[in-house]
Design a protein around this motif. Structure first.
Motif, short mmCIF file in Angstrom:
data_model
loop_
_atom_site.label_atom_id
_atom_site.label_comp_id
_atom_site.label_asym_id
_atom_site.label_seq_id
_atom_site.Cartn_x
_atom_site.Cartn_y
_atom_site.Cartn_z
N LEU A 115 0.82 -1.22 0.00
CA LEU A 115 0.00 0.00 0.00
C LEU A 115 0.85 1.27 0.00
O LEU A 115 0.41 2.29 -0.52
CB LEU A 115 -0.96 0.00 1.19
CG LEU A 115 -2.10 -1.02 1.10
CD1 LEU A 115 -2.89 -1.04 2.40
CD2 LEU A 115 -3.01 -0.74 -0.09
N ASP A 116 2.06 1.20 0.56
CA ASP A 116 2.93 2.38 0.57
C ASP A 116 3.16 2.90 -0.85
O ASP A 116 3.13 4.10 -1.08
CB ASP A 116 4.29 2.05 1.20
CG ASP A 116 4.23 2.06 2.72
OD1 ASP A 116 3.23 2.55 3.28
OD2 ASP A 116 5.21 1.58 3.33
N GLY A 117 3.35 2.01 -1.79
CA GLY A 117 3.58 2.42 -3.16
C GLY A 117 2.32 2.84 -3.90
O GLY A 117 2.39 3.38 -4.99
N LEU A 118 1.16 2.58 -3.29
CA LEU A 118 -0.11 2.88 -3.96
C LEU A 118 -0.80 4.12 -3.39
O LEU A 118 -1.89 4.46 -3.83
CB LEU A 118 -1.05 1.67 -3.83
CG LEU A 118 -0.56 0.38 -4.47
CD1 LEU A 118 -1.50 -0.77 -4.12
CD2 LEU A 118 -0.47 0.54 -5.97
N GLU A 119 -0.18 4.78 -2.43
CA GLU A 119 -0.82 5.91 -1.77
C GLU A 119 -1.34 6.98 -2.73
O GLU A 119 -2.48 7.43 -2.59
CB GLU A 119 0.13 6.52 -0.73
CG GLU A 119 -0.59 7.42 0.24
CD GLU A 119 0.30 7.77 1.41
OE1 GLU A 119 0.33 8.97 1.74
OE2 GLU A 119 0.94 6.88 1.98
N PRO A 120 -0.57 7.40 -3.74
CA PRO A 120 -1.10 8.42 -4.66
C PRO A 120 -2.35 7.93 -5.41
O PRO A 120 -3.27 8.70 -5.68
CB PRO A 120 0.04 8.67 -5.64
CG PRO A 120 1.26 8.21 -4.94
CD PRO A 120 0.83 7.08 -4.04
N LEU B 49 -4.85 -5.94 -7.74
CA LEU B 49 -6.23 -6.03 -7.24
C LEU B 49 -6.71 -4.68 -6.71
O LEU B 49 -7.83 -4.25 -6.99
CB LEU B 49 -6.35 -7.10 -6.16
CG LEU B 49 -6.06 -8.54 -6.58
CD1 LEU B 49 -6.33 -9.49 -5.43
CD2 LEU B 49 -6.86 -8.93 -7.81
N ILE B 50 -5.84 -3.99 -5.97
CA ILE B 50 -6.20 -2.66 -5.47
C ILE B 50 -6.37 -1.71 -6.66
O ILE B 50 -7.32 -0.92 -6.71
CB ILE B 50 -5.13 -2.12 -4.50
CG1 ILE B 50 -5.11 -2.94 -3.20
CG2 ILE B 50 -5.35 -0.64 -4.20
CD1 ILE B 50 -6.31 -2.75 -2.30
N GLY B 51 -5.47 -1.77 -7.62
CA GLY B 51 -5.57 -0.91 -8.80
C GLY B 51 -6.86 -1.12 -9.57
O GLY B 51 -7.47 -0.16 -10.04
N ARG C 68 2.98 -7.33 -5.99
CA ARG C 68 2.54 -7.01 -7.36
C ARG C 68 1.08 -7.41 -7.57
O ARG C 68 0.27 -6.62 -8.06
CB ARG C 68 3.43 -7.70 -8.39
CG ARG C 68 3.04 -7.37 -9.84
CD ARG C 68 3.95 -8.02 -10.85
NE ARG C 68 4.22 -9.43 -10.61
CZ ARG C 68 3.34 -10.40 -10.87
NH1 ARG C 68 2.16 -10.13 -11.36
NH2 ARG C 68 3.67 -11.66 -10.65
N VAL C 69 0.72 -8.63 -7.19
CA VAL C 69 -0.65 -9.11 -7.39
C VAL C 69 -1.63 -8.32 -6.53
O VAL C 69 -2.69 -7.89 -7.01
CB VAL C 69 -0.76 -10.62 -7.10
CG1 VAL C 69 -2.21 -11.08 -7.16
CG2 VAL C 69 0.10 -11.41 -8.09
#
Length: 140
Positions: free
Chosen positions: A19-24, A54-56, A49-50
């Motif tokens: 999640l750290d890399g997905l914050e933006p 899923l979050i994306g 990655r997977v």
């Protein structure tokens, strides 16, 4: 497949790292995480990655102010990780470009991936095996 052998990892720490890399990407959305701490067998690179895919998918198909829930529950000798778009709009999860290779990689680690959930919301999920020696006290 470019993954290493699965190793025992703290699932909560792996979810946080992913999640750290997905914050933006999550900006403006509510993200709820429902879980108890679990140790699973996984390749951290593959998991992140997977999970990120899923979050994306949930973010891409939800309203900008939408709500996404991550549920983690122990099911027998495995842990099920669900990504739920409360708006019920995850339409691309099953067609995500990396889903076929993700399924292959997760199965090689003793897990699986799929779609569908009991609620009105659409759910993308993956399973991973519990690490040996994982105690049921983690469910308390």
């Amino acid at each position: 497949m470019d993954s290493d052998s699965p190793t025992s990892v703290d699932l909560l720490e792996e979810i946080r790292a992913a999640l750290d890399g997905l914050e933006p990407l999550l900006h403006g959305r509510t993200l709820d995480i429902e879980m108890s701490r679990q140790r699973v067998l996984a390749d951290p690179v593959v998991f992140r990655r997977v999970f990120g895919e899923l979050i994306g998918s949930a973010v891409a198909d939800s309203e900008p102010s939408g709500s996404i829930t991550v549920r983690v529950a122990r099911t027998g000798k495995a842990v099920r990780i669900e990504v739920v778009d409360e708006g019920g709009l995850i339409t691309e999860c099953a067609k995500a470009p990396g889903l076929a290779s993700a399924a292959e990689e997760l199965r090689a680690m003793g897990g699986d991936i799929g779609t569908g959930g009991p609620d009105g919301a659409l759910t993308c999920w993956m399973t991973l095996p519990l690490a040996s020696g994982a105690s049921s006290a983690a469910d308390a």
